[in-house]
Scaffold this motif. Structure first.
Motif, PDB file in Angstrom:
ATOM      1  N   UNK A 620      -4.708 -38.767  14.865  1.00 48.30           N
ATOM      2  CA  UNK A 620      -5.422 -39.763  15.649  1.00 48.30           C
ATOM      3  C   UNK A 620      -6.760 -40.133  15.018  1.00 48.30           C
ATOM      4  N   UNK A 621      -7.107 -39.475  13.945  1.00 51.00           N
ATOM      5  CA  UNK A 621      -8.360 -39.794  13.262  1.00 51.00           C
ATOM      6  C   UNK A 621      -8.251 -41.185  12.643  1.00 51.00           C
ATOM      7  N   UNK A 622      -9.340 -41.916  12.732  1.00 54.18           N
ATOM      8  CA  UNK A 622      -9.296 -43.283  12.180  1.00 54.18           C
ATOM      9  C   UNK A 622      -8.857 -43.311  10.723  1.00 54.18           C
ATOM     10  N   UNK A 623      -9.290 -42.282   9.960  1.00 50.82           N
ATOM     11  CA  UNK A 623      -8.950 -42.353   8.528  1.00 50.82           C
ATOM     12  C   UNK A 623      -7.472 -42.131   8.253  1.00 50.82           C
ATOM     13  N   UNK A 624      -6.744 -41.701   9.263  1.00 49.37           N
ATOM     14  CA  UNK A 624      -5.324 -41.496   9.057  1.00 49.37           C
ATOM     15  C   UNK A 624      -4.506 -42.734   9.430  1.00 49.37           C
ATOM     16  N   UNK A 625      -5.166 -43.697  10.036  1.00 46.87           N
ATOM     17  CA  UNK A 625      -4.422 -44.837  10.556  1.00 46.87           C
ATOM     18  C   UNK A 625      -3.733 -45.630   9.447  1.00 46.87           C
ATOM     19  N   UNK A 626      -4.252 -45.470   8.224  1.00 49.64           N
ATOM     20  CA  UNK A 626      -3.622 -46.185   7.106  1.00 49.64           C
ATOM     21  C   UNK A 626      -2.210 -45.687   6.861  1.00 49.64           C
ATOM     22  N   UNK A 627      -2.007 -44.416   7.177  1.00 51.29           N
ATOM     23  CA  UNK A 627      -0.667 -43.867   6.957  1.00 51.29           C
ATOM     24  C   UNK A 627       0.231 -44.301   8.104  1.00 51.29           C
TER      25      UNK A 627
END
Lengths: 1041, 492
Positions: A620-627
């Protein structure tokens, strides 16, 4: 369930959104197309919510286009719909939950969304489990959940199963998990009292973070069973029914008449063949044309099994109710064995006002289990039913000199054996005549009151009673093993009662709320009280004179002493747990429980069980949203301490006892003898298990693939051990906190939606678990401990399992089998006798008695003989890994469930072969496999000659690989199309064909590899005279009106 | 809350017991209870532990291991059970002795109970040293589970305690003429066993020959008490035991069994069943089932003068078939003859149980006292008329004339043989041979005899297995593994 209530009670808030339009629709089960009543519909971002009525219909008033509606329903995936045009009615298909991250799981004293879970909790797919046509849920549990090992004793209807979660902590004490049935903690439940179809959910708490809230009783894991309750809406009547047949999976081939008579020529001690089978010119070949009796065919039958249950559920806004009844009737595949269950349940929930809610339920079950248990251990292996079945002669002598009973298949005794030295009796007659009934009445009654003290603070008070009344009847008439005229005690019988009354009071306060927007807190605290009273009594008589009176005539025989028992325990606990989440990403759980038990004394009464867990929803971390392929990912870590109090109620006291065999007579007058039965250990305390768990939950491709992996390590200290004492103390053992064990393992579960089209869907679920136990300490000074099983008097004191420091539990112990002695191991003397060559080790028998064809064991220490010192580890009773694999297919109105289950790497002690591949008893039939025995004409074999297995020893000869893969459940269903149902009063109708134990791949030569006679943590995987397992085929219907 | 967590046990607890006469009596019965267990003198001690000697052999092949085959090892069940039972009895006695002083009871009665408990503790220790040599000497009951390791006490010291316990018992227990039964420990029983203890101390392994005098003194005390005479008919001794008739004059002390395990108690034993005349009758509830585990050697049979009435009572002249009918044994067949001292046909209990008998077992007979008297007298003073007098009382009862042997060595041998003739199958021979220092040699001779006389081959093996290490049993494995201070006997 409670989350739905919670929403209903806590969120009646006015909406201040501009009113535009009402949206209408209907919600259905995506597979069965059954309407779903009571589904909560909320508007995303707003607080108002509504529910579907009994037809699954709903209206959401006053929304604007573009809002998102969220549909939630226990057991189903959360469903979101964006309303583009509110005037268009909606048809919502809700998917049955597949271990999705958004499901709610029940944990101790509350429930939590799987997404927010910090511990290791597995929810059973109850729909899949209910596909299995079984008597009780535990029968279908194996392979469903990672980390849960289910061992079934044998195939008898109603026979117990042992469930062990993440390995055995305890060496001598009970390792079964704590069961919590509708909030009621039960230490020793009878799973047969629950109708599998009446179960709403089963959640298994595995790690310490999850179980520590059950403190003193959480060390073995917790199984939370929730039964079905009432739901909003007009009455829904459901009728479920199936009828089927069961058939023995496998019989063991035994010798035919020709082979049987041929064998008798070689059996030592058979010296009257010329007066029996080979008298008056009858030759061996004459038996080739005789057909003989197949005793197994007569003992096993095709047995019916049926189940019928009816339920009515419904409710208005403030009242919800559910009523159900069930009749289950299963005949066993062995004649005169069966299991029946009658069940009735009523539950009621009433909302009194905005703040107060109350409810309760009553569940009454009667079960009746008939028939002798063929595997029950007695002093002699000759008492077991299958001994007589496999061993009874298949044919009578043709034209013998001695007179023999030609109607031997209709009479009790085998007139070719001496009944005082061989207890072989006609298996059919004894199975038909031995009357055994275990009659259990079980009542669970629970009530609760829930009061909202504040908006976010709720008080819940529950009270409950679990009452079990069990009666065991036994009657042995003149045509039974223990009651026949030649028996020790004549006709005999007994009626024994035991009663368990267990009551519970729980008081909890739950807070649910936010601090600001990011800090969510759920906290629960409470005090619980539980008490238990056990009592047993009964009567028993020998030498009964009136057979026709049965148990009613018990008073006319010689009464035998029955010692009533009474034992009580009580438990007081305080508990607290806080779940905290920050931005829904960082999750923290801390729990604490204090338990005080009457089983321990002063300073040891109380113990404290803390736990903590942390989870990071990294997905749920924003930096993971790319995946984008990653829908969710969470890493978890937990640690905690849990306990085990499974010791007798008064284990800390030194008992003075007066057993009937410890009297003494002076001048022929009995004097009561007082003996010191136990040594006291007043310092006895809780056993503690510290468990660390690290886990990862991942959802991929819009949750189509879900996967969970856990690593755990448990160390159990202060192990409650029935520890051996040096005999110089005058006592055999005492309960001590002395042992230490560890269990370490990896669990993996994976589920995926492989195909998800409108008319065709395919899902799979797979799980595998590895556990390795290690013994770290035993009784003081003790480096190893052997265990034996008393299945036969000659083997009763021979060690069969060994528990050694640094090694796993359940190691099988014995000799290594080296085939048979061949001619070249011997010197042939002038008088044609054979003498073992010098340098060839003996097998434990005197050297001069060993003959060619005798069994050979490995002389491990090279001292020329085989004795105690040559025993070694010859097998592993516990598997390397276990698991299951489920496939669900649906195509239009058809659905198909296919479930495989396996166990790999465990060995089985096939003790049957010690009796039926040995040929040392006159006129006792043997397994057909014994045809390959050593004879002077057949020396190229490893099977010993008749009578060549001398002495009593366990060896690798009878240790078999118990691994198996089983196609356990297959169910094919067809739901009648809506078009047909439209005009009838029937809401839905589904027919199905279900099978259980369809096919098994195994190398095990016995009846069934799923066997564990005389099971304990020390003695797994033993088979002697086990009740065979059945293959079940049923036809059923699910109807709802 | 505190009160809620108090659950009193629903059974009696040691620390609240031993309060009155009745409770102490029950506890004393618990100390006695060990004697008649089927694993002890109610069965296995005579039938299995003492089955393989020069006077008898174990005539059953099916049991693969055990002391009767002399192939036992430290984990042997029989050895372990013997050890365990004796220490269990000692623990019961120790607990009773530690509690009895504060019991509310009559002082005379207290003294008697104390005496019996002390004697039994001494007797259990005597049995332990005979079988195991140095043994842990524990004189207080087990209390703490943290102090479990206990080391072995030298045989000599154990004997000192046995003597001290028994002498104190002698002053406390009642005379046989007051008790008038064979079950309860009488002063004669204490004295007779003391004589046996002293004789044993005088022989191997202690060789404290001074103790012959004590043995003589104690045997004499019984003789002179006038409370005991030989039963005039030898076989009646054993018939009485089968019928629960207690002739305390001959049978000074018996291990009492009662009933056939058919009533509400389980106090039957195996005497007459395992060591009866082989009988596998289908109608065993009438005839009485017996296994014939113990049979005569050629030596024992031929020790008897044909006129000796004891031979054909102690050793069977018949076998019994499955119909329960007696069939004579051929004169040439010696090894086929079972022990026949206790015959089930005489039991009065009905119906007879297949496996359990009410038959009492003789722990000490007056005949044994007379033979001990003769033996001690011969060792102290030589072949005196006193020694011959006691021996001849035993001989005369058997229908034999007086013996007139005048030399000490000759009389020693005669007494040893007389003990075999009189006391065969009564569980005494093995320890007699050991204390005489002739056990290993005698067993090798016994093995040779069986081979020479073409007896059963396995019986010869059982006897020939005896070596130096068999003078003592091994310390049981369970004790070795749990008691750090325990060390194993030599050669094991």
């Amino acid at each position: 369930f409670s989350v739905v209530c919670l929403l209903a009670v806590c969120l009646p808030v006015h909406a201040n959104v501009p009113i535009f339009e009402d949206v209408r629709g209907v919600v259905q089960n995506s597979i069965t197309k059954e309407p779903l009543a009571g589904v909560t519909i909320s508007v995303k971002g707003a607080l108002n919510s509504t529910r579907t009525n009994s037809k699954g219909e709903f209206i959401v008033r006053g929304i604007e286009a573009g809002v998102v509606l969220v549909f939630t329903y226990v057991g189903f995936e959360e469903h979101e719909v964006k309303v583009m045009d509110p005037s268009q009615p909606l048809t919502i298909m809700m998917e049955v939950a597949q271990q999705g991250m958004d499901n709610v799981v029940v944990v101790g004293y509350g429930s939590v969304k799987k997404r927010d879970l910090t511990g290791s909790v597995a929810r059973l797919s109850i729909d899949d489990l209910q596909k299995a046509p079984v008597r009780a849920f535990d029968e279908a549990l194996a392979g469903r959940i990672s980390g849960v090992m289910v061992s079934s004793t044998e195939g008898q209807p109603g026979s117990p199963t042992t469930i062990v979660i993440r390995g055995n902590n305890s060496i001598t004490q009970d390792n079964s998990p704590l069961y919590v049935i509708d909030g009621f903690p039960i230490e020793t439940p009878d799973n047969n009292i629950l109708n599998p179809n009446d179960i709403e959910s089963i959640d298994v708490l595995k790690d310490a973070s999850a179980t520590a809230i059950y403190g003193a009783r959480g060390a073995n894991g917790v199984i939370i069973v929730t039964t079905k309750k009432g739901k909003d809406g007009p009455p829904v009547v459901r009728y479920n029914s199936y009828y089927g047949v069961q058939k023995n999976l496998k019989t063991i081939p035994v010798m035919n008449p020709y082979e049987f008579v041929k064998l008798q020529q070689e059996v030592p001690n058979v010296n009257d063949l010329d007066a029996t089978y080979l008298a008056n010119g009858v030759t061996l070949d004459d038996y080739k044309s005789v057909s003989g009796i197949d005793w197994q065919k007569r003992l096993y039958r095709q047995a019916p099994m049926q189940d019928h249950s009816v339920s009515v559920t419904g409710g208005a806004a403030k009242t919800k109710y559910s009523m159900s009844g069930e009749v289950f009737d299963q005949d066993g595949i062995v004649v005169n064995s069966s299991f029946k269950r009658y069940q009735a349940k009523l539950s009621l929930d009433q909302t009194v006002n905005d703040k107060l809610k109350t409810g309760g339920y009553v569940l009454f079950t009667n079960t009746k289990r008939y028939g002798n248990i063929p595997s029950s251990m007695s002093s002699s292996s000759m008492n077991n039913l299958l001994y007589s079945t496999w061993g009874y002669r298949p044919v009578s002598p043709i034209n013998s000199v001695k007179p023999f009973n030609p109607y031997y298949d209709e009479t009790l005794y085998d007139d070719m054996v001496n009944p005082t030295t061989d207890y072989r009796l006609n298996p059919i007659i004894i199975a038909e005549n031995e009357y055994r009934l275990k009659n259990v009445n079980n009542l669970i009654a629970n009530a609760y009151v829930e009061y909202s003290v504040l908006k976010n603070l709720k008080l819940r008070v529950t009270g409950g009673l679990n009452k079990t009344m069990q009666r065991n009847d036994e009657f042995n008439n003149s045509r039974t093993r223990s009651g026949n005229p030649g028996s020790l005690y004549g006709m005999n019988g007994s009626v024994m009662y035991n009663e368990i009354n267990n009551w519970l009071n729980e008081n909890t306060l739950t807070y649910n709320g936010f601090i600001g927007n990011d800090h969510k807190i759920n906290a629960v605290g409470g005090i619980t009280l539980q008490g238990n009273r056990y009592q047993s009594y009964g009567s028993m008589s020998n030498q009964l004179p009136y057979e026709e009176l049965g148990l009613a005539g018990l008073g006319f025989g010689e009464p035998q002493p029955v010692y009533p028992e009474l034992a009580k325990w009580s438990l007081v606990s305080g508990l607290a747990r806080v779940n905290y989440s920050f931005k829904e990403r960082y999750l923290l759980t801390v729990s604490f429980r204090a338990d005080g038990s009457s089983k321990f004394r002063e300073n040891s009464k109380w113990s404290y069980f803390p736990s903590g867990a942390f989870a990071w929803r990294i997905g749920a971390e924003p930096f993971m949203q790319r995946l984008t392929f990653l829908s969710d990912a969470k890493v978890r870590a937990s640690w905690g301490i849990t306990g085990n109090n499974r010791v007798p109620e008064y284990g800390t006291y030194a008992k003075v006892d007066f057993p009937i065999n410890n009297y003494y007579s002076f001048n022929n007058v009995y004097g009561q003898g007082a003996i010191l039965a136990e040594m006291a250990n007043p310092d006895l305390k809780w056993e503690n298990t510290a468990q660390t768990d690290v886990g990862l939950d991942v959802g991929l491709l819009h949750h189509r693939v879900q996967f969970t992996v856990d690593y755990y390590k448990k160390i159990t200290k202060n192990l409650l051990l029935d520890a051996g004492l040096p005999p110089t103390t005058g006592y055999p053992s005492v309960y001590r906190n002395i042992g230490k064990t560890s269990n370490e393992g990896i669990e993996l579960s994976l589920s995926s939606i492989n195909i998800d089209r409108n008319d065709f869907k395919w899902r799979t679920a797979f799980n595998i678990s590895f556990n390795r136990s290690k013994t770290l300490a035993l009784a003081q000074n003790q480096e190893s401990m052997t265990s034996s099983l008393a299945w036969d008097q000659w083997y009763a004191s021979i060690p069969l399992y060994i528990t050694k420091l640094g090694m796993p539990l359940g190691q099988i112990y014995g000799f290594i089998w080296d085939g048979v002695y061949q001619y070249d191991d011997f010197d042939k003397l002038a008088n044609d006798t054979y003498v073992l060559k010098d340098g060839v080790p003996a097998n434990g028998n005197a050297r001069n008695k060993i003959q060619p064809g005798d069994i050979k064991y490995r002389d491990m220490n090279g001292d020329g003989d085989v004795d105690d010192y040559d025993r070694t580890i010859i097998g592993h009773g516990f598997p390397v890994h276990i698991g299951g694999f489920t496939n669900n297919f649906s195509y239009r109105n058809f659905d198909l469930n296919v479930f495989f289950q396996w166990s790999y790497g465990n060995d089985i002690v096939n003790a049957n072969r010690l009796i039926f591949e040995t040929g040392n008893k006159s006129y006792l039939n043997q397994y057909a496999s014994f045809k390959s025995r050593w004879t002077p004409e057949n020396t190229n074999t490893t099977m010993p000659r008749a009578g060549g297995q001398v002495g009593y020893a366990y060896s690798t000869r009878i240790i078999e690989d118990g691994s198996y893969l089983r196609l356990k459940t297959v169910q094919l269903g067809y739901t009648l199309p809506e078009s047909i149902m439209k005009n009838s009063k029937i809401k839905s109708c589904r027919f199905y064909l279900a099978t259980q134990n369809l096919y098994t791949w195994t190398k095990y030569s016995g009846n069934d590899p799923e066997v564990s006679v005389g099971y304990s943590a020390l003695t797994p995987g033993f088979d002697y005279s086990a009740y065979p397992r059945a293959r079940t085929v049923t036809l059923g219907v699910n109807l709802s009106l | 809350c505190k009160k809620f967590l108090e659950e009193s046990p629903t059974f009696l607890v040691r620390d609240n017991y031993y309060l009155n006469d009745q409770e102490v009596t029950a506890a004393l019965n618990g100390v006695y209870d060990i004697l008649s267990q089927e694993t002890m003198w109610g069965g296995q001690i005579p039938i299995r532990h003492n089955a393989t000697t020069d006077e008898s052999y174990f005539s059953y092949q099916t049991f693969p291991t055990g002391p009767f085959r002399n192939n036992h090892d430290p984990s042997d069940t029989y050895v372990t059970t013997l050890w365990r039972n004796l220490y269990t009895g000692i623990e019961r006695a120790n607990t009773l002795l530690s509690k009895i002083d504060s019991t509310n009871m009559d002082d005379n009665r207290r003294s008697i109970v104390k005496g019996e408990a002390l004697f039994l503790r001494g007797f259990y220790y005597f049995t332990l040293v005979q079988y195991f040599g140095d043994v842990p000497l524990k004189l207080t009951h087990s209390e703490s589970i943290d102090e479990l390791d206990i080391e072995r006490t030298p045989v000599k010291q154990v004997y000192e305690q046995i003597i001290s316990d028994m002498k104190e018992a002698e002053s406390r227990v009642q005379p046989a003429a007051v008790i008038k039964n064979s079950g309860e420990i009488s002063r004669s029983a204490v004295r007779g066993i003391l004589a046996r203890v002293y004789l044993t101390m005088a022989g191997a392994p202690l060789h404290d020959t001074e103790k012959f005098k004590d043995a003589l003194e104690y045997a004499k005390k019984i003789k002179e008490s006038g409370d005991h005479v030989l039963n005039p008919v030898y076989k009646t001794i054993f018939i009485n035991e089968c019928q629960d008739i207690e002739d305390y004059k001959e049978c000074i002390w018996e291990a009492e069994c009662k009933g056939a395990n058919e009533d509400e108690f389980r106090e039957g034993g195996r005497i007459g069943n395992e060591n009866g005349v082989l009988c596998r009758a289908n109608s065993f509830s009438v005839v009485g089932y017996a296994y014939g585990f113990n049979s005569t050697t050629y030596k024992l049979f031929n020790l008897f003068n044909p006129l000796d009435v004891r031979r054909d009572w102690a050793i069977s002249t018949y076998t019994m078939d499955t119909a329960g009918v007696k069939k004579s044994i051929a004169a040439t067949n010696i090894y086929g003859r079972n022990c026949a001292k206790w015959r089930r046909e005489y039991e009065l209990v009905s119906p007879k149980n297949k496996n359990y008998t009410p038959t009492n077992f003789p722990m000490l007979r007056y005949a044994d006292v007379l033979l001990m008297h003769a033996e001690a007298e011969n060792e102290v003073n030589g072949a005196t008329p006193v020694a011959l007098g006691s021996l001849n009382l035993v001989r005369n009862r058997a229908g034999l004339p007086d013996t007139t042997i005048a030399d000490q060595d000759g009389l020693r041998l005669e007494i040893r043989n007389e003990r075999a003739r009189e006391l065969c199958f009564e569980g005494l021979r093995r320890h007699d041979l050991i204390r005489w220092g002739i056990y290993v040699q005698t067993m090798q001779d016994a093995a040779d005899e069986i081979v020479t006389m073409k007896g059963p081959a396995y019986a010869a093996i059982n006897a020939s297995n005896v070596s130096q290490r068999h003078l003592l049993y091994p310390i049981p494995q369970v004790e070795m593994s749990l008691n750090k201070k325990m060390i194993q006997n030599p050669y094991w």
